[in-house]
Design a protein around this motif. Structure first.
Motif, PDB file in Angstrom:
ATOM      1  N   VAL A   1      -1.111  -3.814  -1.511  1.00  0.00           N
ATOM      2  CA  VAL A   1       0.036  -2.893  -1.549  1.00  0.00           C
ATOM      3  C   VAL A   1       1.352  -3.667  -1.559  1.00  0.00           C
ATOM      4  CG1 VAL A   1       1.257  -1.087  -0.261  1.00  0.00           C
ATOM      5  CG2 VAL A   1      -1.241  -1.023  -0.457  1.00  0.00           C
ATOM      6  N   LEU A   2       1.473  -4.682  -0.709  1.00  0.00           N
ATOM      7  CA  LEU A   2       2.713  -5.455  -0.667  1.00  0.00           C
ATOM      8  C   LEU A   2       2.963  -6.182  -1.986  1.00  0.00           C
ATOM      9  CD1 LEU A   2       2.619  -6.807   2.989  1.00  0.00           C
ATOM     10  CD2 LEU A   2       4.208  -5.135   2.035  1.00  0.00           C
ATOM     11  N   LYS A   3       1.923  -6.777  -2.552  1.00  0.00           N
ATOM     12  CA  LYS A   3       2.081  -7.451  -3.851  1.00  0.00           C
ATOM     13  C   LYS A   3       2.522  -6.439  -4.917  1.00  0.00           C
ATOM     14  CE  LYS A   3       0.179 -11.751  -3.270  1.00  0.00           C
ATOM     15  NZ  LYS A   3       0.797 -13.018  -3.671  1.00  0.00           N
ATOM     16  N   ALA A   4       1.927  -5.246  -4.866  1.00  0.00           N
ATOM     17  CA  ALA A   4       2.249  -4.215  -5.865  1.00  0.00           C
ATOM     18  C   ALA A   4       3.675  -3.699  -5.717  1.00  0.00           C
ATOM     19  CB  ALA A   4       1.265  -3.048  -5.752  1.00  0.00           C
ATOM     20  N   THR A   5       4.255  -3.842  -4.525  1.00  0.00           N
ATOM     21  CA  THR A   5       5.633  -3.384  -4.318  1.00  0.00           C
ATOM     22  C   THR A   5       6.623  -4.548  -4.310  1.00  0.00           C
ATOM     23  OG1 THR A   5       5.165  -3.261  -1.923  1.00  0.00           O
ATOM     24  CG2 THR A   5       5.059  -1.214  -3.158  1.00  0.00           C
ATOM     25  N   GLY A   6       6.208  -5.676  -4.883  1.00  0.00           N
ATOM     26  CA  GLY A   6       7.173  -6.726  -5.179  1.00  0.00           C
ATOM     27  C   GLY A   6       7.263  -7.886  -4.209  1.00  0.00           C
ATOM     28  N   TRP A   7       6.409  -7.921  -3.172  1.00  0.00           N
ATOM     29  CA  TRP A   7       6.440  -9.031  -2.222  1.00  0.00           C
ATOM     30  C   TRP A   7       5.796 -10.271  -2.852  1.00  0.00           C
ATOM     31  CZ3 TRP A   7       7.400  -8.772   3.373  1.00  0.00           C
ATOM     32  CH2 TRP A   7       7.996  -7.566   3.761  1.00  0.00           C
ATOM     33  N   LYS A   8       6.394 -11.432  -2.605  1.00  0.00           N
ATOM     34  CA  LYS A   8       5.876 -12.657  -3.221  1.00  0.00           C
ATOM     35  C   LYS A   8       5.525 -13.756  -2.203  1.00  0.00           C
ATOM     36  CE  LYS A   8       7.650 -11.983  -7.830  1.00  0.00           C
ATOM     37  NZ  LYS A   8       7.848 -10.567  -7.643  1.00  0.00           N
ATOM     38  N   ASP A   9       6.239 -13.789  -1.082  1.00  0.00           N
ATOM     39  CA  ASP A   9       6.073 -14.856  -0.087  1.00  0.00           C
ATOM     40  C   ASP A   9       4.846 -14.563   0.777  1.00  0.00           C
ATOM     41  OD1 ASP A   9       6.215 -16.342   2.357  1.00  0.00           O
ATOM     42  OD2 ASP A   9       8.329 -16.746   1.963  1.00  0.00           O
ATOM     43  N   ASN A  10       3.810 -15.405   0.663  1.00  0.00           N
ATOM     44  CA  ASN A  10       2.553 -15.135   1.365  1.00  0.00           C
ATOM     45  C   ASN A  10       2.692 -15.178   2.885  1.00  0.00           C
ATOM     46  OD1 ASN A  10       0.761 -14.541  -0.748  1.00  0.00           O
ATOM     47  ND2 ASN A  10       0.621 -16.712  -1.286  1.00  0.00           N
TER      48      ASN A  10
END
Length: 232
Positions: free
Chosen positions: A107-116
């Motif tokens: 979900v976070l990746k799909a909403t634009g988060w990049k920093d693991n």
């Protein structure tokens, strides 16, 4: 409480395909406010929620949700609106092929988060909020219904939303677990000053956790008193 509603509809007509479900709706919900949406199956509850998270277009009337103009909302801006919302469904809608942590990471990746590192921190924070940190490496099928709904609430909290939209969130749960989930949603709403609009058929929950209540009926949405609900 803010004087500007975080959700506002004016003279709104709500369609499912070409069928007019609700017409000429005026509706306000403010930051930090908790409200129920009730009505018979097919009365328009889910359609109203879908308008608010832009799964259905607002064809007639005016609508504002978290600062977004629903009538003018471009498709490219729908993800921006949904970052302001947490959506909780009756059937959990967890991805069955990955564990809880990977569900939330998706979900976070799909909403634009990049920093693991930031992603991991936010996942832990959301799971901590719902007391599910110890279950993050479990698969969805290894969890009870109540635990799956807690994860669904954690997922809804990931982007620190201003509004939670909950469509029958206790519909698949036993009465004891339903009360636990209601306590959790209300606690989070108060702590974070989040608006919550919850569609439900479960009048026993409304009796136990009274709040502002709107009824979908005969194509309208009207605010009703708790006493009138239990006279039905």
């Amino acid at each position: 409480m803010s004087t500007t509603p975080i959700i506002q509809l004016r003279n709104a007509d709500i369609y499912q395909r070409d069928f007019l479900v609700l017409n000429n709706i005026d509706f306000d919900l403010f930051s930090g406010e908790f409200a129920y949406l009730i009505g018979k199956t097919g009365s328009g509850k889910s359609s109203l929620l879908k308008i608010l998270y832009s799964d259905l277009p607002l064809q007639n009337g005016e609508g504002q949700v978290a600062g977004f103009d629903l009538a003018q909302l471009k498709t490219s801006k729908i993800p921006d609106l949904r970052r302001k919302l947490g959506i909780v469904f009756q059937d959990f809608q967890l991805l069955t092929d990955r564990n809880i942590e990977k569900n939330l990471r998706f979900v976070l990746k799909a909403t634009g988060w990049k920093d693991n590192v930031e992603i991991s921190k936010r996942i832990d924070e959301a799971l901590e909020n719902v007391n599910m940190m110890t279950k993050k490496h479990k698969m969805p099928h290894q969890l009870s219904g109540g635990e799956q709904q807690r994860v669904a609430i954690a997922r809804a909290l990931l982007n620190h939303p201003e509004i939670i939209l909950a469509d029958e969130p206790t519909g698949n749960l036993d009465p004891h677990t339903s009360i636990e989930i209601m306590n959790l949603i209300q606690k989070i709403s108060k702590e974070r000053h989040m608006a919550v609009l919850m569609a439900t058929h479960d009048y026993s929950l409304i009796k136990r956790f009274p709040a502002k209540t709107f009824r979908c009926e005969n194509g309208k949405v009207i605010e009703v008193s708790t006493e009138n609900i239990f006279l039905d």
